[in-house]
Every structure is written in structure tokens, then in C-alpha cells.
Scaffold this motif. Structure first.
Motif, PDB file in Angstrom:
ATOM      1  N   GLY A 476      38.468  50.599  42.996  1.00 26.38           N
ATOM      2  CA  GLY A 476      38.869  51.448  44.099  1.00 26.38           C
ATOM      3  C   GLY A 476      38.043  51.248  45.359  1.00 26.38           C
ATOM      4  O   GLY A 476      38.397  51.755  46.420  1.00 26.38           O
ATOM      5  N   ASN A 477      36.927  50.507  45.281  1.00 27.86           N
ATOM      6  CA  ASN A 477      36.088  50.247  46.455  1.00 27.86           C
ATOM      7  C   ASN A 477      36.369  48.890  47.077  1.00 27.86           C
ATOM      8  O   ASN A 477      35.612  48.414  47.927  1.00 27.86           O
ATOM      9  N   PHE A 478      37.470  48.253  46.672  1.00 28.38           N
ATOM     10  CA  PHE A 478      37.842  46.925  47.182  1.00 28.38           C
ATOM     11  C   PHE A 478      38.774  47.066  48.382  1.00 28.38           C
ATOM     12  O   PHE A 478      39.798  47.747  48.315  1.00 28.38           O
ATOM     13  N   PHE A 479      38.423  46.429  49.507  1.00 30.47           N
ATOM     14  CA  PHE A 479      39.256  46.427  50.710  1.00 30.47           C
ATOM     15  C   PHE A 479      39.702  44.991  51.008  1.00 30.47           C
ATOM     16  O   PHE A 479      38.866  44.127  51.292  1.00 30.47           O
ATOM     17  N   GLN A 480      41.015  44.758  50.898  1.00 35.63           N
ATOM     18  CA  GLN A 480      41.571  43.440  51.185  1.00 35.63           C
ATOM     19  C   GLN A 480      41.973  43.383  52.653  1.00 35.63           C
ATOM     20  O   GLN A 480      42.872  44.109  53.091  1.00 35.63           O
ATOM     21  N   THR A 481      41.295  42.570  53.442  1.00 31.30           N
ATOM     22  CA  THR A 481      41.551  42.543  54.886  1.00 31.30           C
ATOM     23  C   THR A 481      42.719  41.639  55.269  1.00 31.30           C
ATOM     24  O   THR A 481      43.282  41.792  56.357  1.00 31.30           O
ATOM     25  N   ARG A 482      43.072  40.683  54.408  1.00 31.75           N
ATOM     26  CA  ARG A 482      44.205  39.793  54.697  1.00 31.75           C
ATOM     27  C   ARG A 482      45.466  40.340  54.034  1.00 31.75           C
ATOM     28  O   ARG A 482      45.474  40.573  52.828  1.00 31.75           O
ATOM     29  N   PRO A 483      46.536  40.526  54.804  1.00 29.37           N
ATOM     30  CA  PRO A 483      47.801  40.917  54.176  1.00 29.37           C
ATOM     31  C   PRO A 483      48.233  39.859  53.163  1.00 29.37           C
ATOM     32  O   PRO A 483      48.074  38.658  53.397  1.00 29.37           O
ATOM     33  N   ALA A 683      46.101  50.748  53.313  1.00 32.94           N
ATOM     34  CA  ALA A 683      46.847  51.627  52.417  1.00 32.94           C
ATOM     35  C   ALA A 683      46.205  51.555  51.035  1.00 32.94           C
ATOM     36  O   ALA A 683      45.606  50.548  50.669  1.00 32.94           O
ATOM     37  N   LYS A 684      46.350  52.626  50.272  1.00 34.60           N
ATOM     38  CA  LYS A 684      45.688  52.735  48.963  1.00 34.60           C
ATOM     39  C   LYS A 684      46.656  52.437  47.838  1.00 34.60           C
ATOM     40  O   LYS A 684      47.757  52.971  47.779  1.00 34.60           O
ATOM     41  N   LYS A 685      46.248  51.553  46.953  1.00 37.63           N
ATOM     42  CA  LYS A 685      47.027  51.310  45.748  1.00 37.63           C
ATOM     43  C   LYS A 685      46.880  52.488  44.789  1.00 37.63           C
ATOM     44  O   LYS A 685      45.844  53.144  44.769  1.00 37.63           O
ATOM     45  N   LEU A 686      47.908  52.756  44.005  1.00 30.35           N
ATOM     46  CA  LEU A 686      47.789  53.785  42.975  1.00 30.35           C
ATOM     47  C   LEU A 686      46.711  53.399  41.974  1.00 30.35           C
ATOM     48  O   LEU A 686      45.928  54.221  41.525  1.00 30.35           O
ATOM     49  N   LEU A 687      46.670  52.134  41.621  1.00 30.31           N
ATOM     50  CA  LEU A 687      45.650  51.604  40.728  1.00 30.31           C
ATOM     51  C   LEU A 687      44.973  50.449  41.435  1.00 30.31           C
ATOM     52  O   LEU A 687      45.577  49.397  41.632  1.00 30.31           O
ATOM     53  N   GLY A 688      43.732  50.640  41.817  1.00 28.95           N
ATOM     54  CA  GLY A 688      43.030  49.586  42.527  1.00 28.95           C
ATOM     55  C   GLY A 688      42.528  50.065  43.868  1.00 28.95           C
ATOM     56  O   GLY A 688      42.412  51.259  44.124  1.00 28.95           O
ATOM     57  N   GLY A 689      42.230  49.085  44.737  1.00 26.23           N
ATOM     58  CA  GLY A 689      41.627  49.413  46.014  1.00 26.23           C
ATOM     59  C   GLY A 689      42.614  49.506  47.158  1.00 26.23           C
ATOM     60  O   GLY A 689      43.768  49.902  46.986  1.00 26.23           O
ATOM     61  N   TYR A 690      42.136  49.123  48.345  1.00 24.12           N
ATOM     62  CA  TYR A 690      42.908  49.231  49.575  1.00 24.12           C
ATOM     63  C   TYR A 690      43.354  47.850  50.032  1.00 24.12           C
ATOM     64  O   TYR A 690      42.688  46.848  49.763  1.00 24.12           O
ATOM     65  N   TYR A 691      44.485  47.813  50.717  1.00 25.42           N
ATOM     66  CA  TYR A 691      44.944  46.542  51.269  1.00 25.42           C
ATOM     67  C   TYR A 691      45.406  46.755  52.701  1.00 25.42           C
ATOM     68  O   TYR A 691      45.755  47.865  53.108  1.00 25.42           O
ATOM     69  N   ASN A 692      45.382  45.685  53.479  1.00 25.74           N
ATOM     70  CA  ASN A 692      45.772  45.735  54.884  1.00 25.74           C
ATOM     71  C   ASN A 692      47.240  45.344  55.009  1.00 25.74           C
ATOM     72  O   ASN A 692      47.622  44.234  54.663  1.00 25.74           O
ATOM     73  N   LYS A 693      48.055  46.264  55.507  1.00 21.33           N
ATOM     74  CA  LYS A 693      49.486  46.009  55.621  1.00 21.33           C
ATOM     75  C   LYS A 693      49.903  45.600  57.023  1.00 21.33           C
ATOM     76  O   LYS A 693      51.088  45.409  57.294  1.00 21.33           O
ATOM     77  N   ALA A 694      48.938  45.487  57.941  1.00 25.45           N
ATOM     78  CA  ALA A 694      49.269  45.189  59.336  1.00 25.45           C
ATOM     79  C   ALA A 694      49.329  43.681  59.569  1.00 25.45           C
ATOM     80  O   ALA A 694      48.414  42.946  59.201  1.00 25.45           O
TER      81      ALA A 694
END
Length: 710
Positions: A476-483, A683-694
Motif C-alpha cells: 500500500g506504500n507503493f506509488f507508480q509514477t508512470r501510467p 488513484a488507490k488500488k483496492l489491493l496494493g498501492g497507488y498509480y498515476n492515471k494522468a
């Protein structure tokens, strides 16, 4: 003219001309316009109207003029972790219904950092007037009437809150503040030493009934059965695992069958095998509100509360609830609006120094700095090192730029050396003090970034993956910066779908299983599309193309391939037909094959190729942005795409930290931030971290010009 004098003149003019009443308010540390507005029952817009400079931010000690309709002033409460409407009402000696009257929005749940009105401070200072016939007897003096028999010292740990400390010692927040006066104006900090009062009437850590503070007061004994887990028992009784452990401080960690433990008397939705088909479990995330949850699930708050009765007093991080599978709009994530652009530079209020870790593969141990020729040769051969250095140079400019806006940064840099460097990464994690960091940028390699994310999960330190396209489903602390590739595909398909009426959609997809899923995806979205017949060897004959083109309609063509030979075959055929037909070209992935010398950009420009991109792909040589000018001045050259990306990611992180308590809070902002070439909307995944949708839609315009169309 100083601000105090300006305020006095303003007060004089308005009292003579408009008979409007004002109060002066001295901005306290950590306050923002929203919180001040809540206190005086006005809107932020009213404060901005009287104090125009407040739009650019307010500072501690600044004097604001507050227009008021009467002499009443609301007592407010800043919601902290673990707070519920019920616990807040007990703290201030009022009922939950009275809180709902003063804060109607609280019926949909409360969230951390929300400001709640808990009464009106009466002019007599004897109690709180709720605005109707009921007077709530909450003393303004913060006194509780209990006399401590002794004191103990508590050393504040990282992530601890005043609420949590108060619960642990069975005292109120006000009782702690009374004996630590600076807490009336300041927050607690790590390593602070607090004087905690000890009272004779109540044992530390329990309430009057002997129940640990922070849990429900009515408990019963529960015997652990086969297949029971802490998770299941906690959920069944509407509490978190942490609260279950507080109720049972001496609980055997092995959780043996037959062990007796304390649990709340109330039992809610059963857990495990009795979970009905069509429903699933969901763990409430930090900062999550009832509003965002019901919007995401597309159901009413009443329906959600019927399934989970114990959430009526608000959501708490770690709580597990039942949600309907079929109502989830997107099973992957909690989504936030992309269309709205937000400027964080104008919303800064958190000027505490930021601690950022940077982990990049410099491979310094392989460089012989004493031999210039060998160093230059190594730099030419080692692409990952060149990327790391360029990326890092952008981060340094971001730190300097943030400093000009009042955000100072302590930067810690680590050399991760090579891919899959398990030993080296773990040594770094042991040596450095990562638990105090606000964020970590890197590493570049996916295996390394996964390892770092796993190690820092225990501290809840956000880790930003700057380059990898792969997402993490575990942390949950993972942030994916590349769409992701899938997000970029959906972006372009959605763009075409909006204006596909009266268009002749043509799908040209490379043969092979690798492209089969994308082909099926396009056919499902455009069921009336014409499918080009691709010959063995990935060639398209002119006669087959002619059969599916339409001379009367615009022809919108999807070309999906990473085969240079196929692309160099199809592009000239389409370009030739563009003389007699209207042809617009689209691809969901403009890969390296499109940049091959055999592919003429003039032809792509003629057919106005559209494609999704993570960045704008501007020519930074021609840009006059402050970042570009500052970069040129410092390094003597224009920044490349890696330097730009390093700046955009780091600057966005620092701006988010300047407008929120932490990055998890900042990730809930609705809207998109945008800088030099990149934009971000997490945006936050239900299971997992965050991802960049822009992302962007780029068009090859006339004269080889690249234009952002979305």
C-alpha cells in the motif's frame, strides 16, 4: 503600511460605512483559512474577500479580519486517527446528534483532519451554546476536575498521535495539555517528553469499567475456535486488530484454540464461510471517508451501513467491511477526477522540513575517478548511470525550486548499484534512518523498488517508482509514477470512442498472440470496425486495404505493431490513400519501431498520428520555463527527458507534502497536478498501492509539430 494598521483602518471604515462587525484573528501555527472559517461560521470566500492576500497563503502570527454576524465563536475539533462521532461527543460532553446538527456532513462519516464544530463558546465562558434551547456544559477552561496523584513521562514515538497517547494512559487530551502547556499551540513531535498525569480513580490504560481505553466499554468473553483468526474475530465485532490487541494485552501471540479473550458484546456481519456470494471484504485505508467510499461503490451510505452497522460512528483506518462486488465501478482502484487541474503552489501551509530519500544506480564503485578517459568511456557505455545522473540533476533543481516557495528539504542519496541488488539494498536499509523520511524516490529497477517498498512498509514510508511500468499488487506504500500500458491504451480508445460516430473505424493489428488481447479489446469497443487482413510475415496488401477504406467517410485507422517491417509497409500504403481518402492514424503505443529511420515523420504528420504519452514531448531547447532556465544556468545545457522527469516527480512530491500532512493525504486530492512535461493524478488500488492515471494524447500536427489534444 503594516497589516495590523491596515486591519484597524479596515475595521474603522466598515464600522462607519456598513455597520459590519469584525473580529481580529491571529493565525496560529498550522491553521489554514478553512479551519478559521469553520471556527467563525463563515465561508473561506468571505475571509478572502476581506483579506485578499490570504489567497496566496497565510502565515503564523498574521492578523486577519473576520466578518461576523454576532459575537458567537464556535469551538472546533480537529479529527484525529481513531476518532468517531461517539468518542468526540463523549470528549466534549455532548450527544452525537448535537454534533450532527452542527455538522450535517458528518452523517456521511468523518475523516482525519476534518474540522468539526462541537458547540459555540458563550460570552459568559460557562459552557457551550449549541444554537438552540440546549446548552452543553463543556467548560471552556479545559479543566476536568480530576486531581493527579503522580506523573509519568512518555517519550513520543514516530507516528504517535495525542489521541493514541491519551487512550493508552486512560486520560483525556485536555488533561495531557493541561500539564504540557505548549501543546495548546503546538503539535507533538517525535522524541518529545510529555508529563502524563496518573489518577487514583482509574487505572492507567483502562476506563472506569476496567476496559482498555479506545475500545467499546461493553465486553464479553470469547473462546477461540478452530480456524479463528485475529482478523476474523476483530471484523465480526466491528473493531480493528489493533483494538482487539488493546483489549487483550496479554494475549498469546500463537492464538491457540480454546484461549479466552475479551471482545465487544455486539456481533455484526459474520466472517469467513458465511460471506454471501457477490460480496467481498475491504480494508479501510488511511484518510478514507464515507463520501469517497459510497461514491466509489455507487451505493447509498444507508445501504453500506446496513451491511456494516458498526461504521455508523465513522470509518477508521484498518477496519474491514463488507462491500458488494457487482457495484464496484472499477475493481482495480479508487478513482479520482482527471479533468480538474490543481495548483498546489498556491495552497502551501506545511513548511516543516521535508526528508526525502533518493535511490538510484550510480554504480560509483565501478568508476575510476582518477582516470578521466576511463570515466568518460564508462559513462558512454553505462546507460543506467547516465539516466540516473540526469534524473538526479532534475531532482536537485526541484529541491532548489521548492526552497524558493518556503519548502526546505533534507535530501539523502543512496547508490543502489545494479539490478536485483538484494544484499546491497538491505545493507542500505539497515544503515540509513528511513523511518523518519517523508518519501523515497527510486530505485529505477523494478526488483529493487519492490524490495525497498517491502522493507519500508512497516514505517508506511511512500516509495515512488520513477521509471518502471510495472505496478505493485502487494504494498500500500507503493506509488507508480508512470501510467501503465493498459491505462494508455484505454486513454486513446476513450478519446476515439467520444467522436467515433459517422467514422469508418479500421483495425490493423500485427499477427501473433502478443497482440491478440489488444485486437479483441478494440473489436469489443468498436464492433462495427473493419478488420484488415494481415498476411503471414505481417504484410498488408494494397488491395486488402482498398476494400476496407471508405471514400465518403473519415477513415480512423488503428495501427498496432512493434514490427518495423510491418509499419514501414502499412504507413506508405495509408499515406498514398490519404490523397483520395480522409485518413487519420491512431496507435495505442508509439514504440521504438515508429521512430525507425524507415518511417517518415512527414507521412505520420500528413495523417495526423494520434498516440497516448506519459509526457508532452516538448522541445525544451525552445521552452522559457523557470525550470529550464535554471537548469541551463546550473549545468550549461538544456535538460533532457530524464532530467525533466526527475524534476517533475520530485517537485510534485514536495508540493504535495507542503499542502498536506503526508503523501497519503495528498493522494486523495481530486484533480491533476502538471509541471514541465509530466502530470500526476494518483488513484488507490483496492489491493496494493497507488498509480498515476494522468497522461496525454499527442497529435502529429502539420509541419511535424507535436500538439497536446487531451
Amino acid at each position: 503600511m503594516n497589516k495590523v494598521l491596515m486591519f484597524v483602518l479596515l475595521l474603522f471604515v466598515t464600522s462607519v460605512g456598513l455597520a459590519q462587525q469584525y473580529k481580529s484573528h491571529k493565525v496560529a501555527k498550522g491553521e489554514n483559512v478553512y479551519r478559521i472559517a469553520k471556527r467563525y461560521n463563515v465561508t473561506p470566500e468571505v475571509i478572502y474577500k476581506v483579506n485578499p492576500t490570504a489567497k496566496d497563503g497565510i502565515k503564523e502570527g498574521e492578523i486577519l479580519a473576520i466578518p461576523v454576524a454576532n459575537d458567537k465563536e464556535y469551538k472546533t475539533h480537529l479529527v484525529e486517527e481513531g476518532d468517531t462521532v461517539y468518542s468526540i461527543s463523549k470528549k466534549y460532553g455532548i450527544t452525537p446528534e448535537e454534533i450532527y446538527k452542527l455538522n450535517p456532513e458528518a452523517r456521511d462519516g468523518i475523516n482525519i483532519d476534518q474540522i468539526l464544530k462541537v458547540g459555540i463558546v458563550s460570552t459568559e465562558k460557562t459552557g457551550i451554546d449549541t444554537g438552540d434551547k440546549t446548552t452543553v456544559s463543556v467548560p471552556v477552561t479545559e479543566e476536568t476536575g480530576r486531581t493527579p496523584v503522580s506523573f509519568r513521562t512518555h517519550k513520543v514515538k514516530k507516528k504517535e498521535t495525542l489521541t493514541g497517547i491519551a487512550k493508552a494512559y486512560s486520560v483525556t487530551i485536555d488533561e495531557i495539555k493541561k500539564h504540557n502547556k505548549r501543546l495548546y499551540s503546538e503539535g507533538i513531535r517525535k522524541k518529545d517528553k510529555l508529563r502524563i498525569p496518573v489518577y487514583e480513580s482509574v487505572a492507567a490504560g483502562t476506563d472506569e469499567g476496567g476496559t482498555p481505553v479506545g475500545t467499546v466499554s461493553q465486553v464479553t468473553t470469547y473462546v477461540v475456535k478452530p480456524k479463528d483468526t485475529k482478523f476474523g474475530i476483530a471484523r465480526k465485532h466491528g473493531i480493528t486488530i489493533e483494538e482487539l490487541e488493546q483489549l487483550n494485552p496479554e494475549m498469546d501471540p500463537d492464538f491457540p484454540i480454546g484461549m479466552e479473550i475479551k471482545v465487544p458484546t455486539s456481533v455484526f456481519v459474520e466472517y469467513g464461510d458465511v460471506l454471501e456470494e457477490g460480496f467481498e471484504l475491504y480494508k479501510i485505508q488511511p484518510k478514507e471517508t464515507m463520501f469517497s467510499l459510497v461514491r466509489r461503490l455507487d451505493i447509498s451510505s444507508d445501504s453500506l451501513m446496513k451491511m456494516n452497522p458498526y461504521i455508523k460512528d465513522g470509518l477508521k483506518a484498518g477496519m474491514v467491511i463488507t462491500i458488494p462486488k457487482q457495484n464496484i465501478k472499477d475493481s482495480l482502484s479508487f478513482d479520482y477526477a482527471e479533468g480538474k487541474t490543481i495548483n498546489l503552489e498556491r495552497k502551501l501551509f506545511n513548511f516543516k522540513q521535508k526528508k526525502i530519500g533518493v535511490m538510484l544506480p550510480f554504480s560509483l564503485e565501478s568508476i575510476d575517478i582518477n582516470t578521466r578517459s576511463k570515466t568518460e568511456e564508462y559513462l558512454k557505455r553505462k546507460q543506467s548511470l547516465r539516466v540516473a545522473l540526469d534524473f538526479y540533476s532534475g531532482i536537485l533543481i526541484a529541491v532548489d525550486s521548492a526552497k524558493t516557495r518556503g519548502i526546505s528539504t533534507e535530501l539523502s542519496v543512496f547508490d543502489t548499484e545494479k539490478d536485483n541488488n538484494v544484499k546491497g539494498i538491505k545493507e542500505i536499509m539497515v544503515e540509513a534512518n528511513f523511518d523518519e523520511m517523508d518519501a523515497v524516490i527510486g530505485p529505477l529497477y523494478q526488483s529493487n523498488v519492490e524490495l525497498v517498498t517491502a522493507e519500508l512498509k512497516k514505517y508506511d514510508v511512500p516509495v515512488f517508482s520513477p521509471a518502471s511500468k510495472k505496478e505493485s499488487k502487494l504494498y500500500g506504500n507503493f506509488f507508480q509514477t508512470r501510467p501503465s500500458k493498459e491505462l494508455l491504451e484505454d486513454k486513446l480508445i476513450s478519446y476515439v470512442e467520444k467522436d467515433s460516430t459517422d467514422k469508418n473505424i479500421i483495425i490493423i493489428v500485427q499477427r501473433g498472440t502478443k497482440h491478440e488481447a489488444l485486437k479483441n479489446k478494440l473489436i469489443a469497443k468498436f464492433p462495427n470496425a473493419k478488420i484488415a487482413k494481415i498476411q503471414k510475415g505481417n504484410y498488408l496488401y494494397e488491395v486488402d486495404l482498398a476494400r476496407i477504406l471508405d471514400a465518403k467517410k473519415p477513415n480512423w485507422v488503428f495501427l498496432e505493431s512493434n514490427d518495423v517491417a510491418m509499419i514501414s509497409n502499412v504507413i506508405p500504403l495509408l499515406n498514398a490513400k490519404a490523397e483520395s481518402h480522409k485518413v487519420t492514424l491512431f496507435t495505442t503505443e508509439k514504440n521504438k519501431a515508429f521512430d525507425n529511420d524507415n518511417i517518415k515523420n512527414e507521412q505520420l504528420s500528413k495523417m495526423h498520428l494520434h498516440y497516448p504519452s506519459i509526457d508532452k514531448e516538448y522541445d525544451v531547447e525552445e521552452m522559457k520555463l523557470p525550470f529550464v532556465e535554471r537548469y541551463k544556468k546550473k549545468y550549461g545545457v538544456a535538460p533532457n527527458k530524464f532530467a525533466v522527469r526527475g524534476f517533475d516527480i520530485a517537485y510534485d512530491i514536495l508540493m504535495r507534502l507542503g499542502t498536506a500532512d503526508d503523501l497519503y493525504h495528498a493522494a486523495t486530492f481530486e484533480g491533476t497536478t502538471e509541471y514541465v512535461e509530466n502530470k500526476f493524478n494518483y488513484a488507490k488500488k483496492l489491493l496494493g498501492g497507488y498509480y498515476n492515471k494522468a497522461s496525454y494524447i499527442i497529435k502529429f500536427d502539420d509541419d511535424l509539430k507535436l500538439t497536446v489534444v487531451e
